[in-house]
Design a protein around this motif. Structure first.
Motif, PDB file in Angstrom:
ATOM      1  N   ALA A  79       0.844  -1.204   0.000  1.00  0.00           N
ATOM      2  CA  ALA A  79       0.000   0.000   0.000  1.00  0.00           C
ATOM      3  C   ALA A  79       0.874   1.247   0.000  1.00  0.00           C
ATOM      4  CB  ALA A  79      -0.905  -0.012   1.229  1.00  0.00           C
ATOM      5  N   ARG A  80       0.592   2.180  -0.920  1.00  0.00           N
ATOM      6  CA  ARG A  80       1.340   3.427  -1.031  1.00  0.00           C
ATOM      7  C   ARG A  80       0.355   4.592  -1.056  1.00  0.00           C
ATOM      8  NH1 ARG A  80       6.601   2.199  -2.143  1.00  0.00           N
ATOM      9  NH2 ARG A  80       7.002   0.108  -2.970  1.00  0.00           N
ATOM     10  N   PRO A  81       0.829   5.820  -0.827  1.00  0.00           N
ATOM     11  CA  PRO A  81      -0.098   6.956  -0.748  1.00  0.00           C
ATOM     12  C   PRO A  81      -1.032   7.105  -1.948  1.00  0.00           C
ATOM     13  CG  PRO A  81       2.036   7.602   0.091  1.00  0.00           C
ATOM     14  CD  PRO A  81       2.205   6.219  -0.458  1.00  0.00           C
ATOM     15  N   HIS A  82      -0.546   6.814  -3.167  1.00  0.00           N
ATOM     16  CA  HIS A  82      -1.406   7.013  -4.336  1.00  0.00           C
ATOM     17  C   HIS A  82      -2.537   5.976  -4.412  1.00  0.00           C
ATOM     18  CE1 HIS A  82       1.214   3.838  -5.935  1.00  0.00           C
ATOM     19  NE2 HIS A  82       0.219   3.575  -6.782  1.00  0.00           N
ATOM     20  N   THR A  83      -2.457   4.897  -3.596  1.00  0.00           N
ATOM     21  CA  THR A  83      -3.515   3.875  -3.599  1.00  0.00           C
ATOM     22  C   THR A  83      -4.578   4.164  -2.531  1.00  0.00           C
ATOM     23  OG1 THR A  83      -2.404   2.435  -1.989  1.00  0.00           O
ATOM     24  CG2 THR A  83      -1.798   2.165  -4.313  1.00  0.00           C
ATOM     25  N   MET A  84      -4.427   5.261  -1.790  1.00  0.00           N
ATOM     26  CA  MET A  84      -5.304   5.547  -0.656  1.00  0.00           C
ATOM     27  C   MET A  84      -6.448   6.491  -1.048  1.00  0.00           C
ATOM     28  SD  MET A  84      -3.894   3.838   1.770  1.00  0.00           S
ATOM     29  CE  MET A  84      -2.308   3.173   2.292  1.00  0.00           C
ATOM     30  N   GLU A  85      -7.592   6.279  -0.418  1.00  0.00           N
ATOM     31  CA  GLU A  85      -8.701   7.228  -0.566  1.00  0.00           C
ATOM     32  C   GLU A  85      -8.863   8.074   0.700  1.00  0.00           C
ATOM     33  OE1 GLU A  85     -12.791   5.137   0.782  1.00  0.00           O
ATOM     34  OE2 GLU A  85     -12.047   4.496  -1.186  1.00  0.00           O
ATOM     35  N   MET A  86      -8.153   7.699   1.766  1.00  0.00           N
ATOM     36  CA  MET A  86      -8.144   8.484   2.994  1.00  0.00           C
ATOM     37  C   MET A  86      -6.802   8.290   3.698  1.00  0.00           C
ATOM     38  SD  MET A  86      -8.326   8.376   6.557  1.00  0.00           S
ATOM     39  CE  MET A  86      -9.144   6.866   7.086  1.00  0.00           C
ATOM     40  N   ILE A  87      -6.216   9.409   4.158  1.00  0.00           N
ATOM     41  CA  ILE A  87      -4.947   9.346   4.896  1.00  0.00           C
ATOM     42  C   ILE A  87      -5.029  10.315   6.069  1.00  0.00           C
ATOM     43  CG2 ILE A  87      -2.447   9.681   4.817  1.00  0.00           C
ATOM     44  CD1 ILE A  87      -2.533   9.220   1.818  1.00  0.00           C
ATOM     45  N   ARG A  88      -4.630   9.831   7.231  1.00  0.00           N
ATOM     46  CA  ARG A  88      -4.537  10.709   8.411  1.00  0.00           C
ATOM     47  C   ARG A  88      -3.094  10.653   8.917  1.00  0.00           C
ATOM     48  NH1 ARG A  88      -8.281  12.907  12.063  1.00  0.00           N
ATOM     49  NH2 ARG A  88      -7.396  13.371  14.147  1.00  0.00           N
ATOM     50  N   LEU A  89      -2.430  11.809   8.917  1.00  0.00           N
ATOM     51  CA  LEU A  89      -1.045  11.929   9.360  1.00  0.00           C
ATOM     52  C   LEU A  89      -1.002  12.610  10.710  1.00  0.00           C
ATOM     53  CD1 LEU A  89       0.414  13.233   5.986  1.00  0.00           C
ATOM     54  CD2 LEU A  89       0.709  10.935   6.887  1.00  0.00           C
ATOM     55  N   LYS A  90      -0.069  12.211  11.547  1.00  0.00           N
ATOM     56  CA  LYS A  90       0.047  12.797  12.878  1.00  0.00           C
ATOM     57  C   LYS A  90       1.505  13.062  13.211  1.00  0.00           C
ATOM     58  CE  LYS A  90      -1.798  12.368  17.556  1.00  0.00           C
ATOM     59  NZ  LYS A  90      -2.614  11.564  18.493  1.00  0.00           N
ATOM     60  N   CYS A  91       1.739  14.078  14.028  1.00  0.00           N
ATOM     61  CA  CYS A  91       3.098  14.393  14.479  1.00  0.00           C
ATOM     62  C   CYS A  91       3.656  13.207  15.256  1.00  0.00           C
ATOM     63  CB  CYS A  91       3.066  15.644  15.363  1.00  0.00           C
ATOM     64  SG  CYS A  91       4.678  16.050  16.085  1.00  0.00           S
ATOM     65  N   LYS A  92       4.925  12.895  15.032  1.00  0.00           N
ATOM     66  CA  LYS A  92       5.540  11.740  15.691  1.00  0.00           C
ATOM     67  C   LYS A  92       5.576  11.864  17.220  1.00  0.00           C
ATOM     68  CE  LYS A  92       8.494   9.149  12.581  1.00  0.00           C
ATOM     69  NZ  LYS A  92       9.854   8.667  12.327  1.00  0.00           N
ATOM     70  N   LYS A  93       5.463  13.094  17.718  1.00  0.00           N
ATOM     71  CA  LYS A  93       5.483  13.271  19.173  1.00  0.00           C
ATOM     72  C   LYS A  93       4.077  13.165  19.763  1.00  0.00           C
ATOM     73  CE  LYS A  93       9.739  15.949  19.511  1.00  0.00           C
ATOM     74  NZ  LYS A  93      10.482  14.970  20.283  1.00  0.00           N
ATOM     75  N   GLY A  94       3.083  12.847  18.916  1.00  0.00           N
ATOM     76  CA  GLY A  94       1.732  12.638  19.414  1.00  0.00           C
ATOM     77  C   GLY A  94       1.622  11.304  20.123  1.00  0.00           C
ATOM     78  N   GLY A  95       0.570  11.096  20.900  1.00  0.00           N
ATOM     79  CA  GLY A  95       0.398   9.838  21.609  1.00  0.00           C
ATOM     80  C   GLY A  95       0.623   9.990  23.083  1.00  0.00           C
ATOM     81  N   VAL A  96       0.847   8.852  23.743  1.00  0.00           N
ATOM     82  CA  VAL A  96       1.010   8.825  25.198  1.00  0.00           C
ATOM     83  C   VAL A  96       2.400   8.314  25.525  1.00  0.00           C
ATOM     84  CG1 VAL A  96       0.108   7.913  27.376  1.00  0.00           C
ATOM     85  CG2 VAL A  96      -1.453   8.367  25.465  1.00  0.00           C
ATOM     86  N   LYS A  97       3.023   8.900  26.531  1.00  0.00           N
ATOM     87  CA  LYS A  97       4.347   8.442  26.945  1.00  0.00           C
ATOM     88  C   LYS A  97       4.290   6.982  27.365  1.00  0.00           C
ATOM     89  CE  LYS A  97       6.365  12.796  28.484  1.00  0.00           C
ATOM     90  NZ  LYS A  97       7.051  13.495  29.581  1.00  0.00           N
TER      91      LYS A  97
END
Length: 641
Positions: A79-97
């Motif tokens: 799977a590559r970006p051009h095969t996607m109909e939806m993409i959600r990107l997030k900052c790498k520092k997001g999430g929980v410690k």
């Protein structure tokens, strides 16, 4: 033609398709041609701002799902970006410690894009970070480090040429103009090279890949010879090969060979055993190579059998180390062929076995005097026995070496032609050459390719020597008063003529005296002052026999018999006898600079498919350089480029 200024940012409005090369700030409503452009745009923004993104969720288009594309797919099914109909990107520092020391800060920055009406639209985004941004350090972040294909090709060429990773990286650093322009670090480079090595090791079974490679070489040239031995379970035991050029050179210079197994060549630590000789320039030349799994007699018997099948005849002399298994194999396959043990190894063993004795320095001096100065067997025996008796060493190593003296002592081998070789150092010298280009972690196929790269270098060196011998006169002025020098400078290669000149120089401290005559045979005593400190001046005498009528020349130093070069003692006697020509048999064909048939053999020291790719890469590189030169002419051309 429409002129486009690439430095101007296009106006961004609702429904505007953004030029993905244009740096700008993301906002809801921005449209892109596909998921790939959206993905690249967001990452370019992150790079310029100073943070990294990762895909937190995505959805593959149905048309690609039907083709088998998935998030765990490989190659074309990945799977590559051009095969996607939806993409959600997030900052790498997001999430929980997740642990103490984690760099996760719970950052809420995200970009959400979705396909609508044939366009990829930014639905929503959040640009508020809760951590510092480091745009000046973006190039060091994992997401943005990469090695482009052109740079990687260059790196692998340097790696095959024996350039270390540090120097490889340094070359790229200079070429790109400093660290600020680098898109990778030294660790990335080392990892990329390691991955490429592993590909050559594990794509196929080494034995199968090696067999296929040999077959491909035979298809390119029917004179390529190879053989592989397997055990009962089909596992590779031994391999032997020789290309057409090497086989051709053996016909001219395969009279004396050196065979050594001290170089472990690959990740299996299989000893590599090259068959090495001396060419007409006095340089080392490789006739064949062998990889062996066990250094035992059956393995060496198999290797020597393959040599006979490949070359059609045994050598006239062979030099090896003191391996007993090799000695037994030689006696089985090469009966009657003179077999010498390496003189250098013998002297090393003397130091290893006797070096702890208090009298070692004196013993060492006497041993070397016996070996190098006593060229008559009786003289050598007397000198060696004197050392044994004087230092109570009629035991152990000295007695054992004395019993084997006919296999290693120069006094017992001067009467046989050895092309000047007395040790396996030519093999070890070739091993040093191979070590420059061969990594011990490589697979068998890669090793053979690296071996052939070394052979290409040696072939090029020989071609240059050939040209120099024909095109350039000898570096030293020719003494036309010495017949041999005047004649041989026209026919011998420059390197071998230098040996002749060295003998001529020895005439200044050599004198001959006529002692007897028997018909046309005249006897001379040649007295040579040995070049030693003046307080220890010594003379050594040799017996020279000259038959001018029959054209027969000989000297008790036996330099011609051993090396194929007329000694200074014979040259002096020829001058006294006023020779007008040199008997033809004393001009060795193997030292002449005439053209030999194998020199025109075009050997494929490469993979034909790889060569086609390199040709394309070369053409693209030339075109790129041409366009780059044009772009540097003025600012407008630079902007267009």
């Amino acid at each position: 033609m429409v002129s486009i200024d690439l430095n101007v940012e296009p106006f961004i409005g609702e429904g505007t398709i953004v030029n993905s090369t244009t740096p700008t700030t993301p906002c809801p409503g921005m449209c892109f041609e596909s998921g790939r452009e959206f993905f690249e745009f967001c990452n370019r923004y992150a790079y310029m701002t100073g943070f990294e993104l990762f895909v937190i969720c995505s959805k593959i288009k149905k048309e690609y799902k039907d083709k088998g594309v998935s998030k765990v797919g490989i190659g074309e099914l990945e799977a590559r970006p051009h095969t996607m109909e939806m993409i959600r990107l997030k900052c790498k520092k997001g999430g929980v410690k997740s642990s103490v020391g984690s760099n996760v800060t719970g950052c809420n920055v995200f970009f959400y894009g979705k396909e609508k009406n044939g366009e990829f639209v930014v639905i929503s985004c959040d640009l508020a970070h809760n951590h510092p941004l480091l745009p000046e350090n973006s190039r060091m972040m994992v997401n943005y480090r990469s090695i482009d294909s052109a740079t990687f090709d260059r790196v692998m060429i340097n790696e095959r040429a024996g350039v270390s990773v540090s120097r490889n990286f340094g070359t790229q650093l200079i070429e790109k103009g400093g660290f600020d322009n680098m898109t990778f670090n030294k660790k990335d480079l080392r990892n990329a090279i390691a991955v490429e090595r592993r590909k050559t090791m594990f794509e196929k079974g080494d034995a199968v890949a090696l067999e296929e490679y040999f077959k491909a070489q035979r298809d390119l040239n029917v004179d390529f010879y190879s053989s592989i031995e397997r055990d009962e379970e089909g596992i590779l035991k031994n391999a032997f090969w020789s290309d057409a050029r090497s086989r051709g050179s053996c016909k001219y210079f395969g009279d004396v060979i050196s065979f050594d197994t001290t170089f472990s060549s690959n990740r299996y630590r299989m000893p590599f055993a090259p068959f090495v000789g001396v060419n007409h320039h006095g340089r080392s030349i490789v006739f064949a190579g062998a990889l062996i799994s066990h250094e035992d007699t059956p393995s060496f018997v198999w290797v020597f059998e393959e040599w006979l099948k490949c070359m059609g005849k045994p050598p006239e002399g062979i030099i090896t180390d003191q391996d007993k298994a090799i000695g037994r194999a030689i006696s089985i396959l090469f009966p009657g062929v003179p077999h010498r043990l390496c003189l250098w190894h013998m002297l090393q063993n003397a130091s290893r076995n006797l070096g702890k004795l208090d009298e070692w320095k004196s013993i060492d001096t006497l041993i070397r005097t016996a070996v190098h100065d006593m060229l008559d067997p009786d003289e050598f025996d007397e000198a060696w026995c004197l050392v044994m008796d004087k230092y109570n060493q009629r035991k152990g190593w000295m007695l054992d070496a004395y019993d084997k003296r006919q296999q290693w002592a120069p006094a017992y081998n001067r009467g046989k032609f050895w092309a000047g070789m007395s040790s396996t150092q030519r093999s070890e010298g070739m091993n040093r050459t191979f070590k420059i280009h061969v990594n011990l972690d490589c697979g068998l196929t890669q090793f053979i390719k690296n071996y052939e790269f070394c052979m290409k270098i040696k072939a090029e060196e020989e071609s240059k020597d050939n040209l120099d011998s024909i095109d350039k006169p000898p570096r030293l002025d020719v003494d036309k008063s010495v017949l041999a020098e005047y004649v041989l400078h026209k026919v011998y290669t420059n390197e071998m003529f230098d040996v002749v000149v060295n003998e001529r120089k020895g005439l200044t401290h050599t004198n001959v005296t006529k002692t007897n005559a028997l018909g046309s045979l005249v006897f001379y005593r040649a007295d040579e002052k040995l070049t030693s400190p003046h307080w220890r001046k010594r003379f050594k005498s040799y017996v020279v026999k000259v038959d001018k009528v029959k054209g027969e020349l000989s000297c008790s130093c036996q330099l011609f018999e051993f090396r194929g070069i007329l000694c200074r003692h014979i040259l002096k006697a020829m001058d006294v006898e006023d020779f007008q020509f040199i008997p033809e048999k004393y001009i060795l064909d193997r030292w002449t600079k005439k053209v030999r048939s194998y020199e025109s053999v075009r050997v494929s020291y490469y993979d034909p498919e790889e060569t086609a790719m390199l040709a394309k890469a070369k053409e693209l590189s030339q075109r790129h350089n041409y366009l780059k030169e044009l772009a540097m002419r003025n600012e407008a051309a630079y902007n267009r480029y």
